[in-house]
Design a protein around this motif. Structure first.
Motif, PDB file in Angstrom:
ATOM      1  N   PHE A   1     -79.811 -10.878 -15.902  1.00 50.86           N
ATOM      2  CA  PHE A   1     -78.740  -9.897 -15.768  1.00 50.86           C
ATOM      3  C   PHE A   1     -79.004  -8.900 -14.642  1.00 50.86           C
ATOM      4  CE2 PHE A   1     -78.833 -11.379 -20.137  1.00 50.86           C
ATOM      5  CZ  PHE A   1     -77.535 -11.827 -20.283  1.00 50.86           C
ATOM      6  N   GLY A   2     -79.727  -9.312 -13.643  1.00 51.99           N
ATOM      7  CA  GLY A   2     -80.043  -8.415 -12.539  1.00 51.99           C
ATOM      8  C   GLY A   2     -78.814  -8.016 -11.752  1.00 51.99           C
TER       9      GLY A   2
ATOM     10  N   LEU B   1     -82.403  -0.289 -14.777  1.00 49.98           N
ATOM     11  CA  LEU B   1     -81.335   0.268 -15.612  1.00 49.98           C
ATOM     12  C   LEU B   1     -80.042  -0.517 -15.432  1.00 49.98           C
ATOM     13  CD1 LEU B   1     -81.962   4.108 -15.186  1.00 49.98           C
ATOM     14  CD2 LEU B   1     -82.478   2.677 -17.178  1.00 49.98           C
ATOM     15  N   GLY B   2     -79.787  -0.972 -14.205  1.00 54.02           N
ATOM     16  CA  GLY B   2     -78.604  -1.795 -13.969  1.00 54.02           C
ATOM     17  C   GLY B   2     -78.668  -3.099 -14.741  1.00 54.02           C
ATOM     18  N   ALA B   3     -79.827  -3.737 -14.754  1.00 51.33           N
ATOM     19  CA  ALA B   3     -79.981  -4.976 -15.506  1.00 51.33           C
ATOM     20  C   ALA B   3     -79.846  -4.727 -17.003  1.00 51.33           C
ATOM     21  CB  ALA B   3     -81.342  -5.601 -15.195  1.00 51.33           C
ATOM     22  N   LEU B   4     -80.392  -3.611 -17.470  1.00 51.86           N
ATOM     23  CA  LEU B   4     -80.273  -3.254 -18.881  1.00 51.86           C
ATOM     24  C   LEU B   4     -78.807  -3.038 -19.249  1.00 51.86           C
ATOM     25  CD1 LEU B   4     -82.407  -2.903 -21.098  1.00 51.86           C
ATOM     26  CD2 LEU B   4     -82.322  -0.445 -20.676  1.00 51.86           C
ATOM     27  N   GLY B   5     -78.072  -2.343 -18.385  1.00 50.44           N
ATOM     28  CA  GLY B   5     -76.646  -2.146 -18.619  1.00 50.44           C
ATOM     29  C   GLY B   5     -75.885  -3.450 -18.643  1.00 50.44           C
ATOM     30  N   SER B   6     -76.253  -4.380 -17.754  1.00 49.21           N
ATOM     31  CA  SER B   6     -75.592  -5.682 -17.727  1.00 49.21           C
ATOM     32  C   SER B   6     -75.891  -6.479 -18.986  1.00 49.21           C
ATOM     33  CB  SER B   6     -76.061  -6.463 -16.497  1.00 49.21           C
ATOM     34  OG  SER B   6     -75.435  -7.718 -16.437  1.00 49.21           O
TER      35      SER B   6
END
Length: 670
Positions: free
Chosen positions: A39-40, A657-662
């Motif tokens: 989910f990067g 954080l972007g990957a976590l959000g995705s």
């Protein structure tokens, strides 16, 4: 015990309780790494949480907690946390395990049509489950239960193979710890992202470096925020344009120079990095290395190549996109050969110069060493024998198997040496460890080409033994050590962990224990969770998809002579030329104080297709020179370096954080 050793004597702090806590933390980090990788932001699946970035993010979280809760943490404890964070994701990010698993699945999906190499190894279980119908593999794309019985032999072999490589490189680097860290004091500049944060977390008094560190965090987070925002919400425009042409899809923030207005005029330039993160990484290098990189790249690679272009060479480059392979492999200079020769020359020359040291390294023991001599010797010898045995079980040629181990040792140990003197982690094409370089020794020393066999459909294909040998001489094995497009991975993480431990006065055997514990956990979790999550989510439903699943199309050399594969012949004279060049440069560097070129800088200059580092190295050298002339080392240490390190912390934390959000978006109701 030498005087030098006495000055750095350390005590072990690794109690059974702390060891258990770090093992539990490693398990958590391995799970996070494997589950966030698909989910990067944008295409950055390799970059979400790697061996370089995971410790950055973890230490930053601890930094924030220390501001609020005043955690009583010691530098040695944080060095062990750094090590656990790095090694727990060594086999839990994109290439490992997903590159291995998805190439195996793709091979089985397409084993009966189009590509004859797939058919050749249809009964080789180390390349995926044995299936009678490709349709049996479609659930990994669409989602469904995992057929664990079919995957079990594959998973058992690859987990074992990976752990043995972990033992192999830990043995070598652990035995060389004293030489690398205590005697030569290799700087490993990339570790400043850990040591500065550890210093700020454990500082008892306010330090002026803190506000500059925080400023850097803000700048780094803002720099990458547009890319992360675009990925999370496509309605937000990509103001940089990094997600579309002319930027490369696998080298973040880097222009494909062939698609720029000057691309046809200066065809010998392949890449032009504009990502500020790359320039920040360059700033951490020693000034002499920076000077060497841009001077050597410009005057010894770019200008001679441009003159050759005017003389009629490289004639296809002006009309060619992504032309770095053509340039690096093309006549008259064949720079890829020089690149390999320079790296091998640096390491082998170092071994010759230190031959007396090697006489007692394998048997001598001392409490301050990272490994007891006998244990390190057993780890190296035992893992070598078992790796060769596993390769033979996999169907590799008996001569090819030891050559695979020898090749990986030479290429990655030479790269570890250059990393120690120069730094640079988190960007592509730094070391000669791409798929075109990995099988070089196997190609030279294993081939004669055994020719072809005939498949049932009449296609001419390589014998299965040849396919298995060439595949496992390439990324199927090489990616276990480190990933070329980011330089994250086990082989580069181990020396960084030791360096952080050295700088924080942590006992090196504590570091060794956590390297082995966290690395083993990572291997087990990575392959098992990577397989489960691929089926659970369905690769068609994630942005990652079937990750990098093209290896089996190329590495088996199905349609042309093996000696023309990867890097076309003749290459050996150019490898020899690079070897001689680096010996000459090294002699001049050690003989004359005024000599301006650093040998490791010369090695690094061949990276990024020989010309891509000119601008980052030049700008970083100018800035570093100005900083030292204006304020000296004090300005650099108290102001500029904290900003630079903060920038990297903010940049990589925002990507995570972007990957976590995705990941959260993926599980939200649609």
């Amino acid at each position: 015990m030498s005087i030098e050793t006495k000055t750095i004597e350390r005590r072990s702090i690794l109690t059974p309780k702390l060891w258990a806590m770090l093992a539990a933390f490693s398990l958590l980090m391995s799970l996070v790494g494997a589950l966030t990788a698909p989910f990067g932001p944008s295409w950055m699946f390799s970059m979400v949480l790697g061996t370089f970035t995971a410790p950055i993010v973890v230490l930053f979280v601890l930094f924030l907690l220390s501001r609020v809760a005043k955690l009583p943490l010691a530098p040695q404890q944080l060095a062990l946390v750094y090590t656990a964070a790095a090694m727990s994701v060594a086999f839990c990010y994109s290439m490992i395990p997903y590159g291995i698993i998805h190439n195996a699945a793709s091979l089985r999906l397409w084993q009966y049509n189009w590509h004859p190499t797939n058919w050749a190894v249809r009964s080789y279980w180390i390349f995926g489950p044995i299936v009678s119908d490709p349709a049996e593999m479609t659930p990994i794309q669409t989602g469904g239960p995992v057929p664990w019985d079919k995957w079990a032999p594959f998973l058992a072999w690859w987990i074992t193979y990976t752990v043995l490589w972990l033992l192999f490189f830990t043995g070598w680097i652990g035995l060389l710890y004293e030489r690398f860290m205590e005697v030569e004091r290799l700087p490993y500049p990339a570790t400043l992202t850990g040591t500065l944060q550890i210093e700020l977390i454990t500082a008892r008094e306010p330090t002026p470096r803190l506000r500059f560190f925080l400023l850097g965090i803000l700048l780094g987070a803002l720099a990458i925020l547009p890319i992360v925002a675009t990925y999370l919400n496509p309605a937000i425009p990509d103001i940089y344009g990094w997600t579309r042409e002319p930027f490369l899809p696998w080298f973040l923030g880097t222009l494909d120079f062939s698609r720029t207005p000057l691309g046809a005029t200066i065809p010998v330039i392949a890449f032009l990095p504009v990502n500020p993160m790359i320039y920040v990484l360059f700033f951490l290098m020693p000034a002499k290395v920076l000077f060497t990189v841009w001077v050597f790249s410009l005057f010894f690679i770019m200008i001679p190549s441009q003159i050759a272009f005017y003389m009629g060479y490289y004639s296809d480059l002006p009309t060619m996109a992504n032309r770095f392979h053509a340039f690096m492999n093309g006549a008259p200079f064949r720079w890829n050969g020089w690149w390999i020769g320079v790296y091998l020359g640096l390491f082998l020359m170092w071994m010759v110069l230190n031959r007396r040291y090697f006489k007692d390294i394998f048997l001598k023991d001392a409490p301050e060493r990272a490994l007891p001599g006998k244990l390190g010797t057993i780890m190296i010898a035992g893992s070598t024998v078992l790796l060769i045995a596993l390769l033979l079980v996999a169907g590799v040629n008996p001569l090819g198997a030891p050559l695979i181990v020898l090749t990986m040792w030479l290429l990655f140990m030479s790269s570890i040496r250059v990393l120690g003197n120069t730094g640079l982690v988190g960007t592509a094409w730094v070391f000669p460890i791409d798929w075109t370089h990995l099988p070089t020794l196997v190609k030279y020393l294993y081939i004669p080409d055994p020719g072809y066999i005939t498949a049932p459909d009449g296609a001419q294909i390589r014998p299965p033994e040849m396919v298995a040998t060439l595949w496992l001489a390439n990324r199927w094995t090489g990616e276990i050590m480190a990933e070329n497009n980011t330089n994250f991975g086990m082989a580069f993480a181990i020396p960084l962990c030791y360096k952080v431990g050295f700088d924080t006065k942590t006992h090196p055997r504590d570091i060794t224990k956590i390297i082995l514990t966290s690395g083993t956990i990572s291997a087990v979790v990575g392959y098992l969770v990577g397989t489960w999550f691929s089926y659970f989510a369905g690769t068609n439903n994630t942005r990652m998809g079937m990750f990098d699943a093209w290896w089996h199309w190329v590495f088996g050399a199905p349609w042309s002579r093996v000696e023309e594969q990867f890097i076309p012949e003749p290459l050996l004279p150019y490898i020899a030329a690079g070897f001689i060049l680096i010996i000459l440069i090294s002699f001049l560097n050690f003989r004359f104080v005024w000599w301006p070129l650093d040998p490791t800088g010369v090695a690094l200059a061949f990276g990024a297709a020989g010309t891509g580092w000119i601008l980052p190295a030049l700008i970083a050298w100018i800035l570093k020179t100005l900083v030292y002339r204006i304020g000296g080392a004090k300005l650099d240490e108290n102001v500029v370096t904290p900003i630079v390190i903060g920038f990297l912390v903010g940049y990589w934390t925002m990507i995570f954080l972007g990957a976590l959000g995705s990941l959260i978006q993926f599980f939200l109701p649609k």
